[in-house]
Design a protein around this motif. Sequence first.
Motif, PDB file in Angstrom:
ATOM      1  N   GLN A 178     -18.718  -5.546  -4.513  1.00  0.00           N
ATOM      2  CA  GLN A 178     -17.768  -5.912  -5.563  1.00  0.00           C
ATOM      3  C   GLN A 178     -18.141  -5.336  -6.928  1.00  0.00           C
ATOM      4  N   THR A 179     -19.434  -5.124  -7.183  1.00  0.00           N
ATOM      5  CA  THR A 179     -19.830  -4.582  -8.483  1.00  0.00           C
ATOM      6  C   THR A 179     -19.463  -3.104  -8.626  1.00  0.00           C
ATOM      7  N   GLN A 180     -19.077  -2.438  -7.552  1.00  0.00           N
ATOM      8  CA  GLN A 180     -18.675  -1.040  -7.626  1.00  0.00           C
ATOM      9  C   GLN A 180     -17.266  -0.870  -8.188  1.00  0.00           C
ATOM     10  N   ILE A 181     -16.498  -1.948  -8.191  1.00  0.00           N
ATOM     11  CA  ILE A 181     -15.070  -1.857  -8.508  1.00  0.00           C
ATOM     12  C   ILE A 181     -14.812  -2.220  -9.960  1.00  0.00           C
ATOM     13  N   HIS A 182     -14.058  -1.348 -10.627  1.00  0.00           N
ATOM     14  CA  HIS A 182     -13.666  -1.537 -12.015  1.00  0.00           C
ATOM     15  C   HIS A 182     -12.167  -1.252 -12.125  1.00  0.00           C
ATOM     16  N   PRO A 183     -11.502  -1.677 -13.190  1.00  0.00           N
ATOM     17  CA  PRO A 183     -10.072  -1.388 -13.313  1.00  0.00           C
ATOM     18  C   PRO A 183      -9.791   0.108 -13.207  1.00  0.00           C
ATOM     19  N   GLY A 184      -8.840   0.442 -12.379  1.00  0.00           N
ATOM     20  CA  GLY A 184      -8.479   1.836 -12.159  1.00  0.00           C
ATOM     21  C   GLY A 184      -9.219   2.500 -11.026  1.00  0.00           C
ATOM     22  N   ALA A 185     -10.206   1.830 -10.447  1.00  0.00           N
ATOM     23  CA  ALA A 185     -10.920   2.413  -9.308  1.00  0.00           C
ATOM     24  C   ALA A 185      -9.944   2.658  -8.160  1.00  0.00           C
ATOM     25  N   GLN A 186     -10.124   3.774  -7.473  1.00  0.00           N
ATOM     26  CA  GLN A 186      -9.252   4.120  -6.356  1.00  0.00           C
ATOM     27  C   GLN A 186     -10.021   3.949  -5.040  1.00  0.00           C
ATOM     28  N   VAL A 187      -9.469   3.144  -4.164  1.00  0.00           N
ATOM     29  CA  VAL A 187     -10.115   2.837  -2.895  1.00  0.00           C
ATOM     30  C   VAL A 187      -9.194   3.267  -1.757  1.00  0.00           C
ATOM     31  N   LEU A 188      -9.721   4.084  -0.870  1.00  0.00           N
ATOM     32  CA  LEU A 188      -8.997   4.528   0.314  1.00  0.00           C
ATOM     33  C   LEU A 188      -9.380   3.630   1.482  1.00  0.00           C
ATOM     34  N   ILE A 189      -8.393   3.028   2.128  1.00  0.00           N
ATOM     35  CA  ILE A 189      -8.644   2.153   3.279  1.00  0.00           C
ATOM     36  C   ILE A 189      -8.142   2.863   4.532  1.00  0.00           C
ATOM     37  N   LEU A 190      -9.079   3.225   5.400  1.00  0.00           N
ATOM     38  CA  LEU A 190      -8.758   3.872   6.669  1.00  0.00           C
ATOM     39  C   LEU A 190      -8.581   2.786   7.721  1.00  0.00           C
ATOM     40  N   ARG A 191      -7.405   2.700   8.273  1.00  0.00           N
ATOM     41  CA  ARG A 191      -7.098   1.593   9.174  1.00  0.00           C
ATOM     42  C   ARG A 191      -6.301   2.080  10.377  1.00  0.00           C
ATOM     43  N   GLY A 192      -5.982   1.156  11.258  1.00  0.00           N
ATOM     44  CA  GLY A 192      -5.150   1.462  12.414  1.00  0.00           C
ATOM     45  C   GLY A 192      -3.756   0.914  12.225  1.00  0.00           C
ATOM     46  N   SER A 193      -2.829   1.435  12.993  1.00  0.00           N
ATOM     47  CA  SER A 193      -1.477   0.892  13.042  1.00  0.00           C
ATOM     48  C   SER A 193      -1.225   0.411  14.459  1.00  0.00           C
ATOM     49  N   ARG A 194      -0.317  -0.520  14.575  1.00  0.00           N
ATOM     50  CA  ARG A 194      -0.057  -1.121  15.878  1.00  0.00           C
ATOM     51  C   ARG A 194       1.069  -0.379  16.575  1.00  0.00           C
ATOM     52  N   VAL A 195       0.850   0.000  17.831  1.00  0.00           N
ATOM     53  CA  VAL A 195       1.890   0.645  18.618  1.00  0.00           C
ATOM     54  C   VAL A 195       3.033  -0.330  18.795  1.00  0.00           C
ATOM     55  N   ALA A 196       4.255   0.156  18.634  1.00  0.00           N
ATOM     56  CA  ALA A 196       5.429  -0.704  18.777  1.00  0.00           C
ATOM     57  C   ALA A 196       5.398  -1.414  20.119  1.00  0.00           C
ATOM     58  N   ALA A 197       5.601  -2.731  20.066  1.00  0.00           N
ATOM     59  CA  ALA A 197       5.538  -3.537  21.284  1.00  0.00           C
ATOM     60  C   ALA A 197       6.809  -3.399  22.087  1.00  0.00           C
ATOM     61  N   ALA A 227      -8.176  -2.522  -9.008  1.00  0.00           N
ATOM     62  CA  ALA A 227      -8.309  -1.290  -8.220  1.00  0.00           C
ATOM     63  C   ALA A 227      -6.946  -0.847  -7.695  1.00  0.00           C
ATOM     64  N   GLN A 228      -6.818   0.444  -7.457  1.00  0.00           N
ATOM     65  CA  GLN A 228      -5.632   1.015  -6.839  1.00  0.00           C
ATOM     66  C   GLN A 228      -5.934   1.283  -5.370  1.00  0.00           C
ATOM     67  N   LEU A 229      -5.124   0.721  -4.475  1.00  0.00           N
ATOM     68  CA  LEU A 229      -5.362   0.826  -3.036  1.00  0.00           C
ATOM     69  C   LEU A 229      -4.481   1.905  -2.433  1.00  0.00           C
ATOM     70  N   HIS A 230      -5.056   2.630  -1.489  1.00  0.00           N
ATOM     71  CA  HIS A 230      -4.324   3.656  -0.747  1.00  0.00           C
ATOM     72  C   HIS A 230      -4.633   3.439   0.727  1.00  0.00           C
ATOM     73  N   LEU A 231      -3.612   3.085   1.508  1.00  0.00           N
ATOM     74  CA  LEU A 231      -3.787   2.798   2.931  1.00  0.00           C
ATOM     75  C   LEU A 231      -3.445   4.043   3.743  1.00  0.00           C
ATOM     76  N   LEU A 232      -4.334   4.402   4.641  1.00  0.00           N
ATOM     77  CA  LEU A 232      -4.112   5.580   5.476  1.00  0.00           C
ATOM     78  C   LEU A 232      -4.346   5.216   6.942  1.00  0.00           C
ATOM     79  N   PRO A 233      -3.293   5.100   7.750  1.00  0.00           N
ATOM     80  CA  PRO A 233      -3.496   4.877   9.192  1.00  0.00           C
ATOM     81  C   PRO A 233      -4.059   6.140   9.836  1.00  0.00           C
ATOM     82  N   VAL A 234      -5.170   5.994  10.540  1.00  0.00           N
ATOM     83  CA  VAL A 234      -5.797   7.149  11.187  1.00  0.00           C
ATOM     84  C   VAL A 234      -5.917   6.977  12.699  1.00  0.00           C
TER      85      VAL A 234
END
Length: 327
Positions: A178-197, A227-234
């Motif tokens: 948490q101490t790494q984050i300051h206003p305007g910090a950009q964080v990339l979140i690499l995540r999964g997406s769910r296959v359509a059921a 922080a500014q979040l950027h979600l990227l399904p990989v």
Amino acid sequence: MPQPAGNAPAQASAMGAAAPAAGHLPIPSCRAVPRPAPLPRLILTRPEAQNAAWAAQFAALGIDCIALPLIHIQFPDDAASAQRRQAALDKLGQWTAIMHVSPNAVQGFWDAQAMQRWHQLGTDTGTDARANNLPRLWAPGPGTAQALQAQGFAPEWIDQPAADAGQFDSEALWQQVQTQIHPGAQVLILRGSRVAAGPATQATPPQPQDEGHGRDWLARQLQQRGAQLHLLPVYRRGPPAWDAQQRDMALGAAAARRVWLLSSSEGVQHLPLLLPGQDATFWRGQSAIATHPRIAQAAQRIGFGQIRTTAPTVQDIALCLQGFGAC
């Protein structure tokens, strides 16, 4: 950008059960109790690519395993996904941190091209500027941290929960980063997406507290810090397609009272679809080790008769298994 800090690989301790959600019975954590050989046998349920390594480590401890994946992983190769990934790589020097939600996220993003870009960024800016131009690499648990190291990243670039954290998840990771984050910090979140059921999977929708609980919580903490979040399904997650042999193997293992090792709430939700027609008596006869309290709650909803939680490391799971009959 935060300077590199040492982060020794986690040596997990047994996980204490979280406070039960409404409608759930308390789920105890495991405690090791000496048990004469042979040990109970395991059913590994991780994605196929991860089961082999786990099976080898358990085999070295004398624990017999079979693999029955409850999650199928696909890595997108379409043009749109490639463009989004390239855009994230082009901004590599601008990210404050990159969050990897699982080992699959590591595999889905860090190919040879991405690793070349990482090393190039440090080389082009010089050694002294390296810490200011490369993002921190976040991992919610030791499995993801190990995947990053296996990819070639030095441990000092990786942040993960403390070795003595009660459990390994986004909440525990936040205590470290948490101490790494300051206003305007950009964080990339690499995540999964769910296959359509399909129609069959509509019968067991994911519970709100299961799917994405920790990631949503982390996103809120980041946003509160500005922080500014950027979600990227990989990668994409979905139910596996078991054949008749795998279904027979699962039913045989269940009858033999093998212990299910459960590492995904979503995977647990696939079980009734993969083994249709089983009544409450069948599920009451099943035992499971869950690697997070939320996963244990998913197993409880299905009707598992005996459930214990422990940390997601081979050593802690082996200790739990040794005393499973008494823990």
